[in-house]
Design a protein around this motif. Structure first.
Motif, mmCIF file in Angstrom:
data_model
loop_
_atom_site.group_PDB
_atom_site.id
_atom_site.type_symbol
_atom_site.label_atom_id
_atom_site.label_comp_id
_atom_site.label_asym_id
_atom_site.label_seq_id
_atom_site.Cartn_x
_atom_site.Cartn_y
_atom_site.Cartn_z
ATOM 1 N N CYS A 108 41.040 47.526 21.620
ATOM 2 C CA CYS A 108 41.806 48.722 21.958
ATOM 3 C C CYS A 108 42.338 49.347 20.667
ATOM 4 C CB CYS A 108 42.960 48.352 22.889
ATOM 5 S SG CYS A 108 44.186 47.276 22.088
ATOM 6 N N GLY A 156 42.776 48.351 30.800
ATOM 7 C CA GLY A 156 41.451 48.449 31.399
ATOM 8 C C GLY A 156 41.431 47.859 32.794
ATOM 9 N N HIS A 200 43.608 50.090 35.060
ATOM 10 C CA HIS A 200 42.853 51.321 35.305
ATOM 11 C C HIS A 200 41.817 51.091 36.401
ATOM 12 C CE1 HIS A 200 39.518 54.174 34.454
ATOM 13 N NE2 HIS A 200 40.491 55.014 34.134
ATOM 14 N N GLU A 201 41.132 49.963 36.324
ATOM 15 C CA GLU A 201 40.118 49.625 37.325
ATOM 16 C C GLU A 201 40.746 49.456 38.711
ATOM 17 O OE1 GLU A 201 36.968 45.950 38.170
ATOM 18 O OE2 GLU A 201 37.744 46.305 36.143
ATOM 19 N N ARG A 223 44.759 46.099 26.172
ATOM 20 C CA ARG A 223 43.504 45.783 26.858
ATOM 21 C C ARG A 223 43.743 45.506 28.340
ATOM 22 N NH1 ARG A 223 40.584 41.222 24.631
ATOM 23 N NH2 ARG A 223 38.741 42.079 25.639
ATOM 24 N N GLY A 278 45.678 56.274 25.709
ATOM 25 C CA GLY A 278 44.247 56.028 25.573
ATOM 26 C C GLY A 278 43.499 57.312 25.265
ATOM 27 N N SER A 309 42.290 61.810 33.288
ATOM 28 C CA SER A 309 42.920 60.498 33.208
ATOM 29 C C SER A 309 43.187 59.987 34.615
ATOM 30 C CB SER A 309 44.231 60.572 32.414
ATOM 31 O OG SER A 309 45.149 61.461 33.038
ATOM 32 N N SER A 333 35.314 55.217 29.527
ATOM 33 C CA SER A 333 34.887 55.980 30.697
ATOM 34 C C SER A 333 34.268 57.292 30.228
ATOM 35 C CB SER A 333 36.073 56.266 31.625
ATOM 36 O OG SER A 333 35.716 57.199 32.628
ATOM 37 N N ASP A 345 40.636 55.952 30.049
ATOM 38 C CA ASP A 345 39.865 54.831 29.515
ATOM 39 C C ASP A 345 38.861 55.344 28.484
ATOM 40 O OD1 ASP A 345 38.394 52.596 28.982
ATOM 41 O OD2 ASP A 345 38.043 52.053 31.077
#
Length: 288
Positions: free
Chosen positions: A82, A243, A246-247, A240, A29, A283, A274, A271
């Motif tokens: 993405c 995301g 990552h959250e 995708r 990313g 990251s 972000s 992200d």
């Protein structure tokens, strides 16, 4: 010798030179994804057409991304695509075209020596083609001639002998018209690539868990206390999802990964949406 050392040694033994693939030490990313997206757009699409096309991707008044089937919980961002999705859109909407001159200059035998990436890079076909055995080339024919040839073959067969195979990526409208043609012809034998791909799932899963499809919904991630990822590569196949992972990682939800392929996205992911990570070149560690 621990398992991590064994895997690293195994990767070094199997490592080979692949055209276009270079060492990369950054996270998945981030700026790397934006750079790759920009290159794809610049080499495939008209500069003025690309932005409005990409901004319609995965939007209520736009179109679904052809890259993967990761669903949308809510449309809360202008950018709902993405790196892989952007590349898929640019390849579909490319301004490159395969010309008659190209077809005349390249034999089918020579084209067979090309890989898929090279072939796609030549652009879209604009005419029906027929194979000429004498010259070993593909020659453009008119749509009328193509339809006449198809009709000739269909009339020589019974409906039960014909399979109307199509792509699972076709639009709903195209798929509807195609199945309507098949039914009018007299058959309902029209599997698509999704059917062929997921047939093992529909047969095997009921025997093991009692149902032939996924049993989770996107909302389940909101209340998950742990994620176990076994043998799948979201950073490559459906980025995708990164995301969502990552959250969850930012919320300290444990993410356990079992995969002999150490995919970078499951190690570290930046992200692109972000502001903090993009501004600080930082990251988030995904795998716990």
């Amino acid at each position: 010798m621990n398992i991590e050392t064994i895997l690293e040694l195994n990767m070094k033994v199997k490592k080979r030179s692949v055209p276009g693939v270079h060492p990369y030490d950054g996270p998945a990313g981030g700026w790397g994804a934006l750079k790759a997206t920009a290159i794809a757009v610049r080499t495939q699409m008209d500069t003025l057409e690309a932005p409005p096309t990409l901004l319609r991707t995965n939007q209520p008044d736009g179109f679904d991304c052809p890259g993967c089937a990761w669903p949308d919980k809510e449309h809360k961002s202008t950018f709902q695509f993405c790196e892989n999705g952007a590349k898929a859109v640019t390849w579909e909407a490319t301004s490159k075209r395969v010309t008659d001159e190209f077809l005349a200059a390249n034999t089918v035998s020579a084209l067979f020596e090309k890989n898929d990436f090279e072939l796609e890079g030549y652009g879209r076909l604009t005419h029906p083609l027929t194979y000429d055995a004498v010259s070993d080339t593909l020659k453009p024919v008119s749509w009328e001639a193509a339809f006449a040839r198809i009709g000739e073959i269909l009339r020589s067969l019974s409906p039960d002998e014909v399979e109307f195979y199509t792509s699972g990526r076709a639009s709903n409208e195209a798929a509807y018209l195609f199945q309507l043609l098949a039914r009018e012809y007299g058959t309902n034998n029209f599997p698509d690539c999704s059917n062929m791909c997921h047939e093992p799932t529909s047969v095997g899963l009921p025997q093991s868990i009692g149902i032939g499809k996924g049993t989770v919904s996107l909302e389940d991630f909101d209340s998950a206390e742990m994620i176990i990822s076994i043998g799948h590569n979201p950073g490559t196949n459906h980025p995708r999802m990164m995301g969502t992972l990552h959250e969850l990682a930012r919320k300290d939800v444990p993410i356990i990964v079992f995969n002999p392929l150490r995919e970078r996205a499951l190690e570290r992911f930046a992200d692109p949406q972000s502001v903090i990570e993009m501004a600080t070149y930082s990251s988030t560690n995904i795998a716990s």
